[in-house]
Design an enzyme around this catalytic site. Structure first.
Site, PDB file in Angstrom:
ATOM      1  N   GLY A  34     -31.686   9.272  33.322  1.00  0.00           N
ATOM      2  CA  GLY A  34     -30.571   9.705  34.177  1.00  0.00           C
ATOM      3  C   GLY A  34     -29.879  10.958  33.671  1.00  0.00           C
ATOM      4  N   GLY A  38     -24.194  17.118  34.739  1.00  0.00           N
ATOM      5  CA  GLY A  38     -22.957  16.477  35.166  1.00  0.00           C
ATOM      6  C   GLY A  38     -22.962  14.967  35.070  1.00  0.00           C
ATOM      7  CG  LEU A  40     -21.369   8.844  32.893  1.00  0.00           C
ATOM      8  CD1 LEU A  40     -21.022   7.358  32.877  1.00  0.00           C
ATOM      9  CD2 LEU A  40     -20.228   9.658  32.298  1.00  0.00           C
ATOM     10  N   GLY A  41     -25.481  10.557  31.510  1.00  0.00           N
ATOM     11  CA  GLY A  41     -26.632  10.754  30.638  1.00  0.00           C
ATOM     12  C   GLY A  41     -26.640  12.133  30.010  1.00  0.00           C
ATOM     13  CB  SER A 165     -20.571  -1.239  35.479  1.00  0.00           C
ATOM     14  OG  SER A 165     -19.343  -1.129  36.173  1.00  0.00           O
ATOM     15  CE1 TYR A 192     -22.971   0.339  39.840  1.00  0.00           C
ATOM     16  CE2 TYR A 192     -20.873  -0.830  39.733  1.00  0.00           C
ATOM     17  CZ  TYR A 192     -21.752   0.122  39.238  1.00  0.00           C
ATOM     18  OH  TYR A 192     -21.401   0.860  38.121  1.00  0.00           O
TER      19      TYR A 192
END
Length: 335
Positions: A34, A38, A40-41, A165, A192
Site C-alpha cells: 500500500g 500520500g 500511510l504506507g 483499525s 470494513y
C-alpha cells in the site's frame, strides 16, 4: 539495542519512533504494501528510511503508484536499496506472481507490514469473486504472508505487522456470509469492520504458531488512529469536505457503540496526521519492548485491548485461518 524507556504517545510521529529505535531499524529489510504517494504506507516508508535500513521494498497496485515514493527515497536516502513490487491485491493470481518475484531476489525480509486496504467502498468483488474490503485487506495479505513464510523469505526474528483499525467495532467476521449474499445485504461499515477484525485475528493466529515461535517471528496488529488526510477514505469523502465526512464516520461509530454497549473510555478515536498515525507502524515493527506481547493489538504505541471482544478471539482466529485457506485454495502447515 534501543532504550526501552523512551515514552511514546498518541501524537508521537513516525520520525520520532524511528530516531528512538534506530539501532533496531538499521540494516533491516522491510516490505510494505500500500505504498502510494500520500498513503500511510508511504509515510511509514519515509520514516523508516530515516534510520538507515538496508532495503525498502515498496508494494503498490502498480509500479507507477510507488514511483514517486521511490524517487524521494533515492534522492534523500541514496544508500538504501529501494525496490518496487507491483501487486494487484484484488487478484490472488497476482499475489502468487509477486511472491515468486520476491523469492527470485534472494533477499531475507525482516519486517513485513501489510498496510494496503480499501475502506467503506461501494459493494464490489475481487477478480476471485470475494467482497473487496475483505479480499484486498485480509485475504491477499494472508496469501502473500504465507507464501513468503513457505518460501523461507522471512528471516528468523522477523515481524509481521497487520494494519487493522478500531473500526473492527463495526463487526466481526461473517463466517457464513463473508461476501454479504452477493451484495444484497452489504453494509460498507460492516464490511470494513469484518476486514479489520480479520487483520487482528490473522496476527493472533500467526502468534499462536509453534513453528513461527521457534523461529522468533512475531506478529502484531494495530490501530493507526483517525486519519482523514490519506486516500483510504476517498469513498466517504468524495466531493464533500473532510469535516462532513468525519461527521458521518463519527455518527456511524456512535451508533454501533450504542448498540454494542461500548464504554465511553473505549469510544474515542484520536484524530491524527499521517506522520503521527505511522508511529505505531514503526513501534510494532521494531520496538524490543513488546517482544513478549506476541499477537497483541497496538494503539498509540501501546498494547491495548480490542474495542470489541471478537478482535481478540483465538478460536475465531483459528476458524478464520481455515476459512482463508479454503478461499485461497491452499493449506499452510503453520498453525
Amino acid at each position: 539495542m534501543s532504550s526501552p524507556n523512551v515514552s511514546f504517545g498518541p501524537y508521537t510521529t513516525g520520525l520520532e519512533v524511528a530516531s528512538a529505535l534506530k539501532a533496531d531499524i538499521e540494516g533491516k529489510t522491510i516490505l510494505i504494501t500500500g505504498v502510494a504517494q500520500g498513503s500511510l504506507g508511504a509515510h511509514a516508508t519515509l520514516a523508516i528510511a530515516s534510520s538507515s535500513p538496508h532495503m525498502l521494498i515498496l508494494s503498490a497496485r502498480s509500479a507507477a503508484r510507488a514511483d514517486l515514493v521511490a524517487a524521494e527515497l533515492r534522492q534523500n536516502f541514496p544508500s538504501i536499496v529501494t525496490k518496487i513490487l507491483p501487486i494487484n491485491l484484488a487478484s490472488l493470481a497476482a499475489v502468487h506472481v509477486a511472491a515468486k518475484e520476491i523469492e527470485s531476489w534472494k533477499v531475507g525480509i525482516d519486517v513485513l507490514i501489510n498496510s494496503a486496504a480499501v475502506m467503506a467502498c461501494p459493494y464490489s468483488v475481487t477478480e476471485d469473486g470475494i467482497e473487496s474490503q475483505f479480499g484486498i485487506g485480509h485475504l491477499a495479505h494472508f496469501l502473500l504472508t504465507n507464501l513468503l513464510l513457505k518460501a523461507g523469505v522471512m528471516n528468523d526474528g522477523g515481524r509481521i505487522v497487520n494494519v487493522a483499525s478500531s473500526g473492527h467495532r463495526f463487526g466481526g467476521v461473517r463466517f457464513d456470509d463473508i461476501s454479504f449474499d452477493g451484495g444484497k445485504t452489504y453494509n460498507k461499515f460492516h464490511a470494513y469492520g469484518q476486514a479489520k477484525t480479520a487483520n487482528m485475528l490473522f496476527s493472533l493466529a500467526l502468534a499462536s504458531s509453534k513453528s513461527l515461535q521457534e523461529k522468533g517471528i512475531l506478529s502484531f496488529s494495530l490501530q493507526p488512529g483517525g486519519v482523514p488526510e490519506t486516500g483510504l477514505g476517498r469513498h466517504l469523502i468524495k466531493d464533500r469536505d473532510i469535516p462532513t465526512a468525519i461527521k458521518e464516520i463519527q455518527a456511524a461509530v456512535n451508533a454501533i457503540d450504542d448498540i454494542n454497549g461500548v464504554p465511553m473510555e473505549k469510544r474515542k478515536v484520536t484524530m491524527k496526521t499521517p506522520v503521527q498515525a505511522v508511529s505505531t507502524y514503526l513501534f510494532a515493527g521494531f520496538s524490543p519492548s513488546i517482544a513478549d506481547e506476541n499477537g497483541a493489538y497496538l494503539d498509540d504505541c501501546r498494547v491495548k485491548e480490542p474495542v470489541m471482544p471478537w478482535g481478540g478471539d483465538l478460536e475465531g482466529a483459528r476458524k478464520l485461518w481455515e476459512v482463508s485457506e479454503r478461499m485461497v485454495g491452499e493449506e499452510f502447515a503453520i498453525i
